[in-house]
Design a protein around this motif. Structure first.
Motif, PDB file in Angstrom:
ATOM      1  N   GLN A   8       0.946  -1.096   0.098  1.00  0.00           N
ATOM      2  CA  GLN A   8       0.121   0.013  -0.232  1.00  0.00           C
ATOM      3  C   GLN A   8       0.968   1.286   0.053  1.00  0.00           C
ATOM      4  O   GLN A   8       0.758   2.296   0.840  1.00  0.00           O
ATOM      5  N   GLY A   9       1.782   1.370  -0.720  1.00  0.00           N
ATOM      6  CA  GLY A   9       2.777   2.578  -0.899  1.00  0.00           C
ATOM      7  C   GLY A   9       3.811   2.652   0.245  1.00  0.00           C
ATOM      8  O   GLY A   9       4.566   3.470  -0.125  1.00  0.00           O
ATOM      9  N   ILE A  10       3.668   1.718   0.976  1.00  0.00           N
ATOM     10  CA  ILE A  10       5.023   1.721   2.077  1.00  0.00           C
ATOM     11  C   ILE A  10       5.924   0.813   1.569  1.00  0.00           C
ATOM     12  O   ILE A  10       5.784  -0.377   1.650  1.00  0.00           O
ATOM     13  N   LEU A  11       7.088   1.297   1.563  1.00  0.00           N
ATOM     14  CA  LEU A  11       8.436   0.375   1.154  1.00  0.00           C
ATOM     15  C   LEU A  11       9.063  -0.033   2.407  1.00  0.00           C
ATOM     16  O   LEU A  11       9.471   0.805   3.100  1.00  0.00           O
ATOM     17  N   THR A  12       9.313  -1.283   2.421  1.00  0.00           N
ATOM     18  CA  THR A  12      10.311  -1.585   3.661  1.00  0.00           C
ATOM     19  C   THR A  12      11.626  -2.078   2.934  1.00  0.00           C
ATOM     20  O   THR A  12      11.510  -2.992   1.996  1.00  0.00           O
ATOM     21  N   LEU A  13      12.582  -1.506   3.331  1.00  0.00           N
ATOM     22  CA  LEU A  13      14.240  -1.782   2.760  1.00  0.00           C
ATOM     23  C   LEU A  13      14.765  -2.566   3.881  1.00  0.00           C
ATOM     24  O   LEU A  13      14.861  -2.039   4.955  1.00  0.00           O
ATOM     25  N   SER A  14      15.128  -3.745   3.506  1.00  0.00           N
ATOM     26  CA  SER A  14      15.937  -4.529   4.467  1.00  0.00           C
ATOM     27  C   SER A  14      17.167  -5.319   3.893  1.00  0.00           C
ATOM     28  O   SER A  14      17.185  -5.253   2.734  1.00  0.00           O
ATOM     29  N   GLY A  15      17.814  -6.055   4.647  1.00  0.00           N
ATOM     30  CA  GLY A  15      18.911  -6.694   4.177  1.00  0.00           C
ATOM     31  C   GLY A  15      20.408  -5.641   4.543  1.00  0.00           C
ATOM     32  O   GLY A  15      20.226  -5.109   5.512  1.00  0.00           O
ATOM     33  N   ARG A  16      21.302  -6.244   3.967  1.00  0.00           N
ATOM     34  CA  ARG A  16      22.585  -5.708   4.146  1.00  0.00           C
ATOM     35  C   ARG A  16      23.353  -4.934   2.859  1.00  0.00           C
ATOM     36  O   ARG A  16      23.247  -5.475   1.913  1.00  0.00           O
ATOM     37  N   MET A  17      23.888  -3.816   3.074  1.00  0.00           N
ATOM     38  CA  MET A  17      24.330  -3.256   2.086  1.00  0.00           C
ATOM     39  C   MET A  17      25.886  -2.869   2.243  1.00  0.00           C
ATOM     40  O   MET A  17      26.468  -3.128   3.539  1.00  0.00           O
ATOM     41  N   GLU A  18      26.823  -2.644   1.468  1.00  0.00           N
ATOM     42  CA  GLU A  18      28.382  -2.587   1.759  1.00  0.00           C
ATOM     43  C   GLU A  18      28.722  -1.255   2.748  1.00  0.00           C
ATOM     44  O   GLU A  18      29.306  -1.530   3.769  1.00  0.00           O
ATOM     45  N   CYS A  19      28.194  -0.362   2.225  1.00  0.00           N
ATOM     46  CA  CYS A  19      28.564   1.003   3.121  1.00  0.00           C
ATOM     47  C   CYS A  19      27.389   1.434   3.721  1.00  0.00           C
ATOM     48  O   CYS A  19      26.280   1.556   3.089  1.00  0.00           O
ATOM     49  N   ARG A  20      27.594   2.430   4.625  1.00  0.00           N
ATOM     50  CA  ARG A  20      26.378   3.248   5.561  1.00  0.00           C
ATOM     51  C   ARG A  20      25.930   4.166   4.501  1.00  0.00           C
ATOM     52  O   ARG A  20      24.671   4.470   4.516  1.00  0.00           O
ATOM     53  N   THR A  21      26.809   4.771   3.731  1.00  0.00           N
ATOM     54  CA  THR A  21      26.079   5.794   2.932  1.00  0.00           C
ATOM     55  C   THR A  21      25.407   5.260   1.840  1.00  0.00           C
ATOM     56  O   THR A  21      24.497   6.136   1.395  1.00  0.00           O
ATOM     57  N   GLU A  22      25.860   4.265   1.303  1.00  0.00           N
ATOM     58  CA  GLU A  22      24.955   3.542   0.327  1.00  0.00           C
ATOM     59  C   GLU A  22      23.786   3.396   0.700  1.00  0.00           C
ATOM     60  O   GLU A  22      22.678   3.466   0.090  1.00  0.00           O
ATOM     61  N   ALA A  23      23.565   2.667   2.159  1.00  0.00           N
ATOM     62  CA  ALA A  23      22.162   2.332   2.518  1.00  0.00           C
ATOM     63  C   ALA A  23      21.416   3.605   2.754  1.00  0.00           C
ATOM     64  O   ALA A  23      20.160   3.719   2.559  1.00  0.00           O
ATOM     65  N   GLU A  24      21.968   4.841   3.221  1.00  0.00           N
ATOM     66  CA  GLU A  24      21.578   6.064   3.384  1.00  0.00           C
ATOM     67  C   GLU A  24      20.899   6.638   2.217  1.00  0.00           C
ATOM     68  O   GLU A  24      19.689   7.060   2.041  1.00  0.00           O
ATOM     69  N   ILE A  25      21.609   6.693   1.136  1.00  0.00           N
ATOM     70  CA  ILE A  25      21.435   7.068  -0.145  1.00  0.00           C
ATOM     71  C   ILE A  25      20.209   6.061  -1.027  1.00  0.00           C
ATOM     72  O   ILE A  25      19.061   6.779  -1.341  1.00  0.00           O
ATOM     73  N   ALA A  26      20.195   4.937  -0.587  1.00  0.00           N
ATOM     74  CA  ALA A  26      18.880   4.062  -1.203  1.00  0.00           C
ATOM     75  C   ALA A  26      17.758   4.485  -0.426  1.00  0.00           C
ATOM     76  O   ALA A  26      16.763   4.575  -1.180  1.00  0.00           O
ATOM     77  N   VAL A  27      17.736   4.734   0.838  1.00  0.00           N
ATOM     78  CA  VAL A  27      16.604   5.257   1.541  1.00  0.00           C
ATOM     79  C   VAL A  27      16.135   6.654   1.001  1.00  0.00           C
ATOM     80  O   VAL A  27      14.863   6.783   0.748  1.00  0.00           O
ATOM     81  N   ARG A  28      16.910   7.521   0.743  1.00  0.00           N
ATOM     82  CA  ARG A  28      16.357   8.752   0.128  1.00  0.00           C
ATOM     83  C   ARG A  28      16.122   8.695  -1.357  1.00  0.00           C
ATOM     84  O   ARG A  28      15.000   9.448  -1.624  1.00  0.00           O
ATOM     85  N   MET A  29      16.659   7.749  -2.056  1.00  0.00           N
ATOM     86  CA  MET A  29      16.230   7.502  -3.337  1.00  0.00           C
ATOM     87  C   MET A  29      14.596   7.041  -3.422  1.00  0.00           C
ATOM     88  O   MET A  29      13.772   7.380  -4.218  1.00  0.00           O
TER      89      MET A  29
END
Length: 72
Positions: free
Chosen positions: A24-45
Motif C-alpha cells: 500500500q505504498g509503504i516500502l520496507t528496505l531490509s538486508g545488508r549493503m556494503e557501506c552506510r552511505t549507500e544504505a542512506e542514499i538508497a533510503v533517500r532515493m
C-alpha cells in the motif's frame, strides 16, 4: 519493478543483499549493503519515488564509512 527502478539503475551501488517489500505504498528496505552511505542514499532515493507513501529503513551495512546523514 520497484527494485528495477531503484537499485538496478544505480549500477555504482552494490545492492545484491538488499530486499524491498511494498504494501500500500509503504516500502520496507531490509538486508545488508556494503557501506552506510549507500544504505542512506538508497533510503533517500526510495522516498523520492512516485507513489511512495513512506519508507521503513531496516537496512544494515558492513562498513560505517561516514557519520549518519541527517533524516535518513
Amino acid at each position: 519493478m520497484v527494485r528495477d527502478d531503484l537499485f538496478d539503475r544505480t549500477s555504482w551501488m552494490s545492492t545484491g543483499g538488499a530486499r524491498i517489500e511494498v504494501r500500500q505504498g509503504i516500502l520496507t528496505l531490509s538486508g545488508r549493503m556494503e557501506c552506510r552511505t549507500e544504505a542512506e542514499i538508497a533510503v533517500r532515493m526510495t522516498r523520492r519515488m512516485n507513489g511512495v507513501v513512506d519508507v521503513v529503513n531496516e537496512l544494515a551495512w558492513r562498513q560505517a564509512d561516514a557519520p549518519a546523514l541527517g533524516g535518513a
